[in-house]
Motif scaffolding. Structure first.
Motif, PDB file in Angstrom:
ATOM      1  N   ASN A 156       0.823  -1.209   0.000  1.00  0.00           N
ATOM      2  CA  ASN A 156       0.000   0.000   0.000  1.00  0.00           C
ATOM      3  C   ASN A 156       0.860   1.265   0.000  1.00  0.00           C
ATOM      4  N   ILE A 157       1.895   1.274   0.831  1.00  0.00           N
ATOM      5  CA  ILE A 157       2.794   2.432   0.903  1.00  0.00           C
ATOM      6  C   ILE A 157       3.436   2.678  -0.460  1.00  0.00           C
ATOM      7  N   LEU A 158       3.967   1.615  -1.030  1.00  0.00           N
ATOM      8  CA  LEU A 158       4.667   1.734  -2.316  1.00  0.00           C
ATOM      9  C   LEU A 158       3.707   2.137  -3.432  1.00  0.00           C
ATOM     10  N   SER A 159       2.533   1.509  -3.465  1.00  0.00           N
ATOM     11  CA  SER A 159       1.563   1.780  -4.534  1.00  0.00           C
ATOM     12  C   SER A 159       1.086   3.223  -4.509  1.00  0.00           C
ATOM     13  N   ALA A 192       0.586  13.630   2.479  1.00  0.00           N
ATOM     14  CA  ALA A 192      -0.796  13.135   2.392  1.00  0.00           C
ATOM     15  C   ALA A 192      -0.858  11.612   2.372  1.00  0.00           C
ATOM     16  N   VAL A 193       0.070  10.972   1.669  1.00  0.00           N
ATOM     17  CA  VAL A 193       0.070   9.509   1.599  1.00  0.00           C
ATOM     18  C   VAL A 193       0.280   8.921   2.982  1.00  0.00           C
ATOM     19  N   ALA A 194       1.274   9.424   3.684  1.00  0.00           N
ATOM     20  CA  ALA A 194       1.545   8.917   5.040  1.00  0.00           C
ATOM     21  C   ALA A 194       0.358   9.153   5.963  1.00  0.00           C
ATOM     22  N   ALA A 195      -0.219  10.334   5.910  1.00  0.00           N
ATOM     23  CA  ALA A 195      -1.347  10.652   6.782  1.00  0.00           C
ATOM     24  C   ALA A 195      -2.524   9.712   6.525  1.00  0.00           C
ATOM     25  N   PHE A 196      -2.780   9.421   5.259  1.00  0.00           N
ATOM     26  CA  PHE A 196      -3.894   8.535   4.882  1.00  0.00           C
ATOM     27  C   PHE A 196      -3.664   7.116   5.410  1.00  0.00           C
ATOM     28  N   ILE A 197      -2.449   6.603   5.202  1.00  0.00           N
ATOM     29  CA  ILE A 197      -2.133   5.236   5.627  1.00  0.00           C
ATOM     30  C   ILE A 197      -2.135   5.117   7.145  1.00  0.00           C
TER      31      ILE A 197
END
Length: 203
Positions: A156-159, A192-197
């Motif tokens: 998920n992080i990578l994608s 934003a990606v980190a916050a979402f995950i």
């Protein structure tokens, strides 16, 4: 002196190639244009790199040598999973923003040459997920994280980090933005990606 001159010429070639590949991608780049940008003739360019594919692989290797140790260090330091996610996404997105041709090159290579991933994996600094996976399992047991598979989390992080660079034109069309707007989106995704995950996995 001769070796130094050769090294300087090769560095000029790689820098020129990186700039051309970044602007036009692998398919759009031309060896003559790279030679011109490097300040050499095409015959000299072919002396160093017999084909555009080999030149692209050299540019990729140079970039990978810079990126892999950063990611490996993040995955294997003593910080929490939350901090790792923040640092990984920020570093990865920042790096690929400077080398946006890399994700598509990897995808193309995997389609043409399935052994390409083994070549990447054999490099000494290829990221190791062992500690990351153990930490995820530990933090799930400690009730810090919701139950989640560590490998699925990493995918998920990578994608979420990589897809905007692969689907740039599609994203720009869907949300109707120009290059400047897209760069703003990419800048925002560093956090934003980190916050979402993190919001989706934290208890």
């Amino acid at each position: 002196m001769k070796k130094e001159k050769n090294l300087n010429t090769e560095n000029q070639i790689l820098e020129a190639a990186k700039n051309v590949f970044q602007q036009k991608g692998l398919d759009g780049a031309r060896m003559q244009e790279i030679a011109d940008k490097a300040g050499i003739n095409k015959a000299m360019l072919h002396y160093y790199y017999r084909s555009k594919q080999l030149l692209f692989e050299a540019v990729f290797d140079n970039a990978f040598i810079l990126l892999a140790p950063q990611l490996n260090k993040i995955l294997n330091d003593d910080s929490s999973i939350e901090t790792k996610i923040k640092n990984f996404t920020a570093n990865y997105i920042s790096f690929v923003s400077l080398h946006p041709y890399l994700p598509n090159f990897v995808i193309q290579e995997l389609h043409k040459n399935p052994d390409f991933v083994e070549k990447i994996k054999s490099k000494s600094d290829f990221p190791n997920l062992a500690k990351f996976k153990k930490q995820v399992n530990d933090e799930v047991e400690q009730n810090i994280l919701k139950p989640i598979d560590a490998e699925q989390l990493f995918i998920n992080i990578l994608s979420l980090s990589i897809f905007p660079f692969i689907g740039t034109h599609l994203i720009k069309a869907f949300i109707d933005i120009d290059d400047k707007g897209f760069q703003k989106i990419i800048e925002e995704r560093k956090t934003a990606v980190a916050a979402f995950i993190i919001a989706s996995i934290k208890k």
